[in-house]
Write an enzyme that holds these catalytic residues in place. Structure first.
Site, PDB file in Angstrom:
ATOM      1  N   ASP A 190      -3.189   4.364 -10.094  1.00  0.00           N
ATOM      2  CA  ASP A 190      -4.113   4.594  -8.979  1.00  0.00           C
ATOM      3  C   ASP A 190      -3.494   5.426  -7.869  1.00  0.00           C
ATOM      4  O   ASP A 190      -3.928   5.348  -6.715  1.00  0.00           O
ATOM      5  CB  ASP A 190      -4.585   3.253  -8.421  1.00  0.00           C
ATOM      6  CG  ASP A 190      -3.433   2.386  -7.916  1.00  0.00           C
ATOM      7  OD1 ASP A 190      -2.331   2.450  -8.514  1.00  0.00           O
ATOM      8  OD2 ASP A 190      -3.628   1.612  -6.952  1.00  0.00           O
ATOM      9  N   ARG A 220      -4.136  16.687 -13.053  1.00  0.00           N
ATOM     10  CA  ARG A 220      -4.287  15.238 -12.854  1.00  0.00           C
ATOM     11  C   ARG A 220      -5.092  14.635 -14.002  1.00  0.00           C
ATOM     12  O   ARG A 220      -4.756  13.562 -14.513  1.00  0.00           O
ATOM     13  CB  ARG A 220      -4.969  14.943 -11.508  1.00  0.00           C
ATOM     14  CG  ARG A 220      -4.123  15.306 -10.308  1.00  0.00           C
ATOM     15  CD  ARG A 220      -4.668  14.706  -9.027  1.00  0.00           C
ATOM     16  NE  ARG A 220      -6.006  15.171  -8.681  1.00  0.00           N
ATOM     17  CZ  ARG A 220      -6.262  16.263  -7.967  1.00  0.00           C
ATOM     18  NH1 ARG A 220      -5.255  17.022  -7.525  1.00  0.00           N
ATOM     19  NH2 ARG A 220      -7.507  16.618  -7.672  1.00  0.00           N
ATOM     20  N   LYS A 272      -8.260  -3.473  -6.519  1.00  0.00           N
ATOM     21  CA  LYS A 272      -6.967  -3.712  -5.882  1.00  0.00           C
ATOM     22  C   LYS A 272      -7.001  -3.252  -4.437  1.00  0.00           C
ATOM     23  O   LYS A 272      -7.606  -2.221  -4.113  1.00  0.00           O
ATOM     24  CB  LYS A 272      -5.867  -2.955  -6.629  1.00  0.00           C
ATOM     25  CG  LYS A 272      -4.458  -3.341  -6.173  1.00  0.00           C
ATOM     26  CD  LYS A 272      -3.437  -2.266  -6.451  1.00  0.00           C
ATOM     27  CE  LYS A 272      -3.417  -1.207  -5.367  1.00  0.00           C
ATOM     28  NZ  LYS A 272      -2.261  -0.294  -5.427  1.00  0.00           N
ATOM     29  N   GLU A 314      -2.953  -8.080  -3.010  1.00  0.00           N
ATOM     30  CA  GLU A 314      -1.604  -7.498  -3.005  1.00  0.00           C
ATOM     31  C   GLU A 314      -0.979  -7.508  -1.612  1.00  0.00           C
ATOM     32  O   GLU A 314      -1.152  -6.564  -0.836  1.00  0.00           O
ATOM     33  CB  GLU A 314      -1.618  -6.055  -3.533  1.00  0.00           C
ATOM     34  CG  GLU A 314      -0.225  -5.441  -3.593  1.00  0.00           C
ATOM     35  CD  GLU A 314      -0.200  -4.021  -4.130  1.00  0.00           C
ATOM     36  OE1 GLU A 314       0.900  -3.437  -4.204  1.00  0.00           O
ATOM     37  OE2 GLU A 314      -1.263  -3.486  -4.472  1.00  0.00           O
ATOM     38  N   LYS A 367      -0.899  -9.886  -6.697  1.00  0.00           N
ATOM     39  CA  LYS A 367       0.093  -8.839  -6.983  1.00  0.00           C
ATOM     40  C   LYS A 367       1.129  -8.835  -5.862  1.00  0.00           C
ATOM     41  O   LYS A 367       1.005  -8.094  -4.887  1.00  0.00           O
ATOM     42  CB  LYS A 367      -0.574  -7.464  -7.107  1.00  0.00           C
ATOM     43  CG  LYS A 367       0.422  -6.339  -7.420  1.00  0.00           C
ATOM     44  CD  LYS A 367      -0.261  -5.012  -7.698  1.00  0.00           C
ATOM     45  CE  LYS A 367       0.779  -3.920  -7.950  1.00  0.00           C
ATOM     46  NZ  LYS A 367       0.174  -2.627  -8.348  1.00  0.00           N
ATOM     47  N   SER A 414       2.212  -5.460 -12.826  1.00  0.00           N
ATOM     48  CA  SER A 414       1.264  -4.417 -12.455  1.00  0.00           C
ATOM     49  C   SER A 414       2.108  -3.262 -11.934  1.00  0.00           C
ATOM     50  O   SER A 414       2.303  -3.091 -10.733  1.00  0.00           O
ATOM     51  CB  SER A 414       0.278  -4.913 -11.381  1.00  0.00           C
ATOM     52  OG  SER A 414      -0.618  -3.883 -11.018  1.00  0.00           O
TER      53      SER A 414
END
Length: 364
Positions: free
Chosen positions: A31, A53, A146, A187, A229, A302
């Site tokens: 990400d 990309r 996330k 996270e 996370k 992760s």
């Protein structure tokens, strides 16, 4: 008062969360923002444009079925561009993941901004419009999300204000995601920048994790449909006293067992600038530490840099290097899968396995 989620919503969230970390699987964090992937590309002399990309993400997602990547990776976090992107042949990149039974996820935060009233501390932005974005991402194939909060250890920090503001924002994000069918990855990253000791990192991590779950409970988060996370508990990168994997495992499991509710499905550690090999060795030690009763969650990974450093080094932006680069991804994914099972023996070499991946004040 009606429950925040229906039973059907709870069931879906719980099933997604469990599938991501089932049987020693973990998460590929792909990400990186446009700016961050540009820095990765600069290291191998590749121009940062949409085509490159796309080609790189397609490389990551299009391994042969025989490689078995879906046995090691249960979920993949995407940047918004990638979620809606198509490969060179017109196949949606999300579909490539789904063909390996890898669950697509999405980064939903908008980065960090200065937190007024503090000495350079930050809070993560992106709550405004989050519900609408989540609905769009769910329709696009994402099943989890996330959001990264960043806290830094200093002589007097992190401050209680920074801890509480980031905890509240993480909890608010998580409940919004669940309302829209996305499993939230919570996270709270305590950065490894600094000279602090292992003991100081454990102390701060416990304060941060405890505040985060107090806020999550206050917001009625459905814990069984969520993942954590966190950072591993390690000395600061500039600390002269290093820690063994066994010491990292003891400090990390102790911190988690004091603060993280057993209802949380899984703990998917971030690599936090560790080398590929150190991240695998520490994860293996964590899974081997102590008795299972102290570790009621799946203890998984992760990883972004710690799964991709060797891939990028092997690829070099050249089409003829794609098979070699994909093999590097397969090797690192397998290594971390074995670490989740507590069976990694440090016998898998990679193009950048021992290289430090530390970036000061790292931002995605």
């Amino acid at each position: 008062m009606a429950p925040a989620l229906t039973k059907e919503q709870q069931d879906e969230l719980r099933q997604i969360a469990n599938a991501i970390v089932a049987n020693g699987k973990g998460i590929l964090a792909a990400d990186e923002s446009t700016g961050t992937i540009g820095k990765r590309f600069a290291g191998i002399g590749v121009e940062n444009n949409e085509t490159n990309r796309r080609d790189y993400r397609e490389l990551l997602f299009s391994l042969d079925k025989e490689a078995g990547i879906g046995n090691y990776i249960g979920g993949c976090i995407l940047f918004e561009e990638t979620l809606f992107q198509k490969g060179a042949d017109g196949t949606p990149l999300v579909q490539l993941l789904q063909e390996h039974n890898i669950i697509p996820g999405i980064k939903v935060d908008k980065g960090v901004v200065p937190l007024p009233g503090t000495d350079g501390e930050t809070v993560t932005q992106g709550i405004d419009g989050l519900g609408e974005r989540c609905a769009k991402y769910k329709a696009g194939g994402a099943q989890f999300a996330k959001w990264r909060a960043v806290l830094k250890i200093s002589d007097n920090g992190p401050s209680e204000l920074a801890i509480q503001e980031n905890a509240y924002t993480l909890a608010r994000y998580a409940t919004i995601c669940q309302q829209h069918g996305l499993v939230p990855i919570v996270e709270p990253e305590v950065l490894c920048d600094g000279t602090h000791t292992l003991e100081r990192c454990q102390e701060v991590s416990e304060r941060v994790f405890a505040a985060v779950y107090k806020a999550c409970l206050d917001h009625n988060l459905y814990l069984e449909g969520s993942l954590l996370k966190p950072n591993m508990v390690t000395p600061g990168m500039q600390c002269p006293v290093k820690a063994t994997p066994e010491q990292v495992a003891c400090a990390t499991v102790t911190a988690l067992s004091r603060t993280v509710p057993p209802a949380v499905v899984g703990v998917t550690f971030l690599s936090g600038g560790q080398s590929e090999e150190a991240a695998s060795q520490n994860l293996n030690a964590i899974n081997n530490f102590g008795d299972k009763a102290r570790k009621p969650w799946a203890l998984s990974f992760s990883y972004g840099r710690a799964l991709q450093a060797s891939v990028l080094k092997a690829w070099q932006g050249k089409p003829e290097n794609v098979p070699a680069a994909q093999n590097e991804l397969r090797k690192r994914a397998y290594a971390n899968h074995m670490a989740c099972l507590g069976k990694y023996h440090g016998d898998i070499e990679g193009a950048s396995a021992g290289d430090s991946l530390f970036i000061a004040n790292h931002q995605y």
